[in-house]
Design an enzyme around this catalytic site. Structure first.
Site: not given
Length: 380
Positions: A50, A167
């Site tokens: 990815g 996050d």
């Protein structure tokens, strides 16, 4: 346990495959989807996984460890923000050692500062992440319980080092075929500092909006470890229903989603909001009643919903801590404080990175990665 890499600066990434891979020729650099990966001769047989905003991830065969690994190619040096996140992640992960936190196995880069254009971070290979998993299947209560335990076990270690992840979201939770879970992507992490000023009402905040604690949007200072607990609560809700619980389209929509479920904050909760503009805004809204968790998640374990309620508490001072969450009855079958290690010492950044130019950040990245260079002394 195994570990891995997530696409830098991005979420899920494309399914693994051989598309875009040029067969290796001895002495040549392998190319993946047009990107040269200068990682031989130790790492070969690259396959695309990815990519994100400032890099690509491929798997590769490690000829020393005799196993496949994940390699993040990061090219951050044109942007101060990307340099900052890269340095912060390297600094933290080289000092952390925990089964539920992604580690760094190796770092490759050019031998001189002038020639360094890219950094290759080698990590254990994980087959998937929680974001992809929730897209493909409904998790059983047993899986939800086990994944949540591992998230909190890793977060206990992170918080014990006085670090906020900031996050946490499903795509930053890597999972392998034996259901081992590792927290990744520390590019936005900070030292916990309740007094640090975060100026402005509803100013843009970099972490993914859906998992942001309400105080991030409402206060100008006072971020504490409780912001990560809120994110874990959002992740638990998503595991229970396979959909985000607070999918706000923008700041005010995000707040409205939160208040639409939690109800209007009490006067005591409003008093913890030091930003008067934010407090006045909340007081101007029509009164809302809290929605029962059992109504939202009628098929879910009642203990899971009790823990969810304690995590998704509007007032950060009343929100459950990671240690309290681990000891909650929902996680009773896994809870073992003798096997939930903490950091040996608090983490400290030698300097505040936000104000440094990208040229200085590049020098610091070069220094941090020196231990992996041929002939370097063994790291402690």
């Amino acid at each position: 346990m195994a570990a891995a890499a997530a696409a830098p600066g991005g979420g899920g990434g494309e399914p693994r495959g051989t598309a875009g891979v040029v067969p290796v020729v001895p002495g040549e650099v392998e190319v993946v989807k047009g990107q040269p990966f200068d990682v031989g001769p130790r790492y070969t047989q690259l396959q695309y996984i990815g990519e994100g905003a400032y890099g690509m991830v491929s798997s590769a065969y490690d000829h020393v460890r005799k196993t496949r690994v994940a390699i993040k190619k990061i090219s951050p040096f044109e942007h101060q923000t990307y340099c900052q996140r890269t340095l912060r992640e390297i600094q933290i992960l080289l000092r952390f050692r925990h089964e539920n936190v992604i580690g760094i196995r190796d770092i490759l880069r050019a031998p001189t500062l002038e020639a360094m254009r890219d950094v290759y971070i080698v990590q254990d290979l994980m087959e998937t992440d929680l974001y992809k998993l929730l897209k493909s299947q409904q998790l059983s209560n047993d899986h939800i319980c086990y994944f949540l335990y591992q998230i909190l076990r890793g977060l206990k270690y992170i918080h014990s080092a006085n670090v906020l992840h900031r996050d946490l979201k499903p795509s930053n939770l890597l999972i392998n075929t034996t259901c081992d879970l590792k927290i990744c992507d520390f590019g936005l992490a900070r030292i916990a500092d309740p007094e640090h000023d975060h100026t402005g009402f509803l100013t843009e905040y970099v972490a993914t909006r859906w998992y942001r604690a309400p105080e991030i949007m409402l206060n100008s200072k006072g971020y504490t470890k409780s912001i990560d607990i809120w994110s874990v609560g959002c992740i638990l809700a998503e595991m229970l229903s396979n959909r985000p619980i607070f999918p706000g389209k923008h700041y005010l929509d995000q707040l409205n989603h939160i208040l639409g479920i939690l109800g209007s904050p009490s006067q005591e909760d409003l008093n913890c909001i030091i930003n008067m503009k934010a407090r006045n805004y909340l007081q101007s809204l029509p009164s809302k009643t809290k929605v029962a968790w059992a109504k939202l998640f009628p098929k879910s374990d009642s203990k899971a919903l009790d823990l969810l309620d304690r995590m998704l508490t509007f007032n950060p001072n009343k929100r459950i801590t990671v240690e309290e969450a681990l000891a909650h009855p929902y996680l009773e079958q896994y809870y073992d404080p003798t096997d939930e290690p903490v950091a040996e010492e608090p983490f400290t950044f030698d300097m505040e990175l936000d104000d440094l130019p990208k040229e200085r950040l590049k020098e610091l990245i070069f220094q941090e990665t020196a231990r992996f260079q041929p002939g370097a002394p063994e790291a402690p």
